[in-house]
Scaffold this motif. Structure first.
Motif, PDB file in Angstrom:
ATOM      1  N   GLY A  15       0.798  -1.331  -0.017  1.00 28.76           N
ATOM      2  CA  GLY A  15       0.043   0.012   0.081  1.00 28.76           C
ATOM      3  C   GLY A  15       0.652   1.434  -0.003  1.00 28.76           C
ATOM      4  O   GLY A  15       0.195   2.219  -0.302  1.00 28.76           O
ATOM      5  N   GLY A  16       2.148   1.147   0.198  1.00 31.30           N
ATOM      6  CA  GLY A  16       2.913   2.239   0.394  1.00 31.30           C
ATOM      7  C   GLY A  16       3.374   2.772  -1.105  1.00 31.30           C
ATOM      8  O   GLY A  16       3.051   2.247  -2.157  1.00 31.30           O
ATOM      9  N   SER A  17       4.473   3.640  -1.187  1.00 35.34           N
ATOM     10  CA  SER A  17       4.868   4.227  -2.471  1.00 35.34           C
ATOM     11  C   SER A  17       6.678   4.539  -2.274  1.00 35.34           C
ATOM     12  O   SER A  17       6.867   4.312  -1.315  1.00 35.34           O
ATOM     13  CB  SER A  17       4.482   5.666  -2.715  1.00 35.34           C
ATOM     14  OG  SER A  17       2.845   5.725  -2.613  1.00 35.34           O
ATOM     15  N   LEU A  18       6.908   4.286  -3.421  1.00 36.06           N
ATOM     16  CA  LEU A  18       8.388   4.746  -3.810  1.00 36.06           C
ATOM     17  C   LEU A  18       8.452   5.285  -5.066  1.00 36.06           C
ATOM     18  O   LEU A  18       7.668   5.112  -5.932  1.00 36.06           O
ATOM     19  CB  LEU A  18       9.174   3.142  -3.866  1.00 36.06           C
ATOM     20  CG  LEU A  18       9.502   2.491  -2.356  1.00 36.06           C
ATOM     21  CD1 LEU A  18      10.187   1.363  -2.655  1.00 36.06           C
ATOM     22  CD2 LEU A  18      10.458   3.421  -1.495  1.00 36.06           C
ATOM     23  N   ARG A  19       9.459   6.196  -5.226  1.00 37.64           N
ATOM     24  CA  ARG A  19      10.039   6.788  -6.378  1.00 37.64           C
ATOM     25  C   ARG A  19      11.235   6.333  -6.908  1.00 37.64           C
ATOM     26  O   ARG A  19      12.226   6.761  -6.199  1.00 37.64           O
ATOM     27  CB  ARG A  19       9.798   8.395  -6.058  1.00 37.64           C
ATOM     28  CG  ARG A  19      10.052   9.120  -7.551  1.00 37.64           C
ATOM     29  CD  ARG A  19      10.178  10.622  -7.404  1.00 37.64           C
ATOM     30  NE  ARG A  19       9.958  11.432  -8.443  1.00 37.64           N
ATOM     31  CZ  ARG A  19      10.511  12.539  -8.572  1.00 37.64           C
ATOM     32  NH1 ARG A  19      11.267  12.955  -7.596  1.00 37.64           N
ATOM     33  NH2 ARG A  19      10.397  13.022  -9.757  1.00 37.64           N
ATOM     34  N   LEU A  20      11.365   5.789  -7.726  1.00 35.47           N
ATOM     35  CA  LEU A  20      12.772   5.291  -8.489  1.00 35.47           C
ATOM     36  C   LEU A  20      13.170   6.549  -9.396  1.00 35.47           C
ATOM     37  O   LEU A  20      12.396   7.072 -10.004  1.00 35.47           O
ATOM     38  CB  LEU A  20      12.723   3.913  -9.109  1.00 35.47           C
ATOM     39  CG  LEU A  20      11.823   2.940  -8.213  1.00 35.47           C
ATOM     40  CD1 LEU A  20      12.068   1.698  -9.426  1.00 35.47           C
ATOM     41  CD2 LEU A  20      12.926   2.499  -7.011  1.00 35.47           C
ATOM     42  N   VAL A  78      15.032   9.714 -15.963  1.00 36.21           N
ATOM     43  CA  VAL A  78      13.709   9.167 -15.883  1.00 36.21           C
ATOM     44  C   VAL A  78      13.465   8.494 -14.378  1.00 36.21           C
ATOM     45  O   VAL A  78      14.269   8.191 -13.875  1.00 36.21           O
ATOM     46  CB  VAL A  78      13.762   7.775 -16.798  1.00 36.21           C
ATOM     47  CG1 VAL A  78      14.785   6.820 -16.545  1.00 36.21           C
ATOM     48  CG2 VAL A  78      12.340   7.264 -17.183  1.00 36.21           C
ATOM     49  N   TYR A  79      11.968   8.830 -14.169  1.00 41.71           N
ATOM     50  CA  TYR A  79      11.442   8.315 -12.736  1.00 41.71           C
ATOM     51  C   TYR A  79      10.508   7.359 -12.779  1.00 41.71           C
ATOM     52  O   TYR A  79       9.926   7.358 -13.730  1.00 41.71           O
ATOM     53  CB  TYR A  79      10.930   9.695 -12.355  1.00 41.71           C
ATOM     54  CG  TYR A  79      12.198  10.719 -12.071  1.00 41.71           C
ATOM     55  CD1 TYR A  79      11.918  11.813 -12.942  1.00 41.71           C
ATOM     56  CD2 TYR A  79      12.814  10.901 -10.836  1.00 41.71           C
ATOM     57  CE1 TYR A  79      12.533  13.066 -12.783  1.00 41.71           C
ATOM     58  CE2 TYR A  79      13.832  11.847 -10.710  1.00 41.71           C
ATOM     59  CZ  TYR A  79      13.741  12.936 -11.708  1.00 41.71           C
ATOM     60  OH  TYR A  79      14.579  14.011 -11.763  1.00 41.71           O
ATOM     61  N   LEU A  80      10.085   6.864 -11.807  1.00 47.77           N
ATOM     62  CA  LEU A  80       9.073   5.825 -11.881  1.00 47.77           C
ATOM     63  C   LEU A  80       8.441   5.917 -10.444  1.00 47.77           C
ATOM     64  O   LEU A  80       9.137   5.612  -9.544  1.00 47.77           O
ATOM     65  CB  LEU A  80       9.540   4.260 -11.837  1.00 47.77           C
ATOM     66  CG  LEU A  80       8.353   3.127 -12.118  1.00 47.77           C
ATOM     67  CD1 LEU A  80       7.458   3.470 -13.280  1.00 47.77           C
ATOM     68  CD2 LEU A  80       9.050   1.888 -11.899  1.00 47.77           C
ATOM     69  N   GLN A  81       7.400   6.756 -10.533  1.00 40.30           N
ATOM     70  CA  GLN A  81       6.746   6.701  -9.106  1.00 40.30           C
ATOM     71  C   GLN A  81       5.516   5.605  -9.085  1.00 40.30           C
ATOM     72  O   GLN A  81       4.804   5.318 -10.025  1.00 40.30           O
ATOM     73  CB  GLN A  81       5.664   7.851  -9.288  1.00 40.30           C
ATOM     74  CG  GLN A  81       4.791   8.229  -8.152  1.00 40.30           C
ATOM     75  CD  GLN A  81       5.696   8.415  -6.598  1.00 40.30           C
ATOM     76  OE1 GLN A  81       6.512   9.365  -6.805  1.00 40.30           O
ATOM     77  NE2 GLN A  81       5.187   7.836  -5.814  1.00 40.30           N
ATOM     78  N   MET A  82       5.771   4.720  -7.923  1.00 39.33           N
ATOM     79  CA  MET A  82       4.963   3.467  -7.627  1.00 39.33           C
ATOM     80  C   MET A  82       4.099   3.815  -6.273  1.00 39.33           C
ATOM     81  O   MET A  82       4.706   4.092  -5.340  1.00 39.33           O
ATOM     82  CB  MET A  82       5.988   2.530  -7.329  1.00 39.33           C
ATOM     83  CG  MET A  82       6.850   2.290  -8.795  1.00 39.33           C
ATOM     84  SD  MET A  82       8.127   0.746  -8.557  1.00 39.33           S
ATOM     85  CE  MET A  82       9.061   1.401  -6.902  1.00 39.33           C
ATOM     86  N   ASN A  83       2.955   3.681  -6.714  1.00 39.19           N
ATOM     87  CA  ASN A  83       1.979   3.801  -5.441  1.00 39.19           C
ATOM     88  C   ASN A  83       1.064   2.581  -5.458  1.00 39.19           C
ATOM     89  O   ASN A  83       1.153   1.654  -6.409  1.00 39.19           O
ATOM     90  CB  ASN A  83       0.777   4.843  -5.788  1.00 39.19           C
ATOM     91  CG  ASN A  83       1.506   6.327  -6.115  1.00 39.19           C
ATOM     92  OD1 ASN A  83       2.604   6.490  -5.472  1.00 39.19           O
ATOM     93  ND2 ASN A  83       1.045   7.099  -7.080  1.00 39.19           N
ATOM     94  N   SER A  84       0.596   2.382  -4.164  1.00 42.15           N
ATOM     95  CA  SER A  84      -0.158   1.209  -4.037  1.00 42.15           C
ATOM     96  C   SER A  84       0.538  -0.118  -4.314  1.00 42.15           C
ATOM     97  O   SER A  84       0.046  -0.999  -5.004  1.00 42.15           O
ATOM     98  CB  SER A  84      -1.494   1.363  -4.731  1.00 42.15           C
ATOM     99  OG  SER A  84      -2.168   2.499  -4.572  1.00 42.15           O
ATOM    100  N   LEU A  85       1.616  -0.158  -3.690  1.00 38.06           N
ATOM    101  CA  LEU A  85       2.608  -1.229  -4.052  1.00 38.06           C
ATOM    102  C   LEU A  85       1.942  -2.480  -3.366  1.00 38.06           C
ATOM    103  O   LEU A  85       1.178  -2.532  -2.342  1.00 38.06           O
ATOM    104  CB  LEU A  85       4.007  -1.052  -3.446  1.00 38.06           C
ATOM    105  CG  LEU A  85       4.643   0.118  -4.396  1.00 38.06           C
ATOM    106  CD1 LEU A  85       5.752   0.597  -3.380  1.00 38.06           C
ATOM    107  CD2 LEU A  85       5.401  -0.740  -5.697  1.00 38.06           C
ATOM    108  N   LYS A  86       2.305  -3.675  -3.956  1.00 43.07           N
ATOM    109  CA  LYS A  86       1.852  -4.988  -3.761  1.00 43.07           C
ATOM    110  C   LYS A  86       3.039  -5.806  -3.538  1.00 43.07           C
ATOM    111  O   LYS A  86       4.357  -5.622  -4.212  1.00 43.07           O
ATOM    112  CB  LYS A  86       0.816  -5.585  -4.936  1.00 43.07           C
ATOM    113  CG  LYS A  86      -0.283  -4.672  -5.001  1.00 43.07           C
ATOM    114  CD  LYS A  86      -0.946  -5.470  -6.427  1.00 43.07           C
ATOM    115  CE  LYS A  86      -2.206  -4.461  -6.673  1.00 43.07           C
ATOM    116  NZ  LYS A  86      -3.210  -4.772  -7.742  1.00 43.07           N
ATOM    117  N   PRO A  87       2.868  -6.944  -2.591  1.00 44.23           N
ATOM    118  CA  PRO A  87       4.146  -7.755  -2.455  1.00 44.23           C
ATOM    119  C   PRO A  87       4.665  -8.267  -3.890  1.00 44.23           C
ATOM    120  O   PRO A  87       5.799  -8.543  -3.861  1.00 44.23           O
ATOM    121  CB  PRO A  87       3.537  -9.004  -1.816  1.00 44.23           C
ATOM    122  CG  PRO A  87       2.456  -8.228  -0.889  1.00 44.23           C
ATOM    123  CD  PRO A  87       1.963  -7.233  -1.811  1.00 44.23           C
TER     124      PRO A  87
END
Length: 119
Positions: A15-20, A78-87
């Motif tokens: 459910g968390g987020s990360l930005r690569l 380049v970025y990758l915003q990742m929301n609602s992360l799942k296992p």
């Protein structure tokens, strides 16, 4: 020599987020595509998201609506915003750039950054 350096991976709860981020240096050619791939243990590498020099984006079905790819052309990043992360998003995420004219295109890869999503 073209080099790609990724950052931003880590451990996050579901459910968390990360930005690569992926910074490209040493490039003197035209970037055609910037793409994020991922590879989970014992699975094939898969395309996650890609952005063309025109700005057109494309996403894997598994991440549509949750991930967003973007670029900062001034920073060659380049970025990758990742929301609602799942296992099931747990993997090594790798950046790829496609550079050069059609008769001399080359691909370059970063070293990868680990993303781990706990349940």
């Amino acid at each position: 020599q073209v080099q790609l350096v990724e950052s931003g991976g880590g451990l996050v709860q579901a459910g968390g987020s990360l930005r690569l981020s992926c910074a490209v240096s040493g490039n003197r050619g035209r970037i055609n595509f910037m793409t994020w791939y991922r590879q989970a243990p014992e699975k094939q590498r898969e395309l996650v998201a890609t952005v063309a020099t025109t700005g057109t984006t494309s996403y894997a079905d598994a991440v549509k609506g949750r991930f967003t790819i973007s670029t900062d052309n001034a920073k060659n990043t380049v970025y990758l915003q990742m929301n609602s992360l799942k296992p099931e998003d747990t993997a090594v995420y790798l950046c790829n750039v496609d550079i050069g004219p059609v008769w001399s295109r080359r691909n370059y890869w970063g070293q990868g950054t680990q993303v781990t999503v706990s349940s």
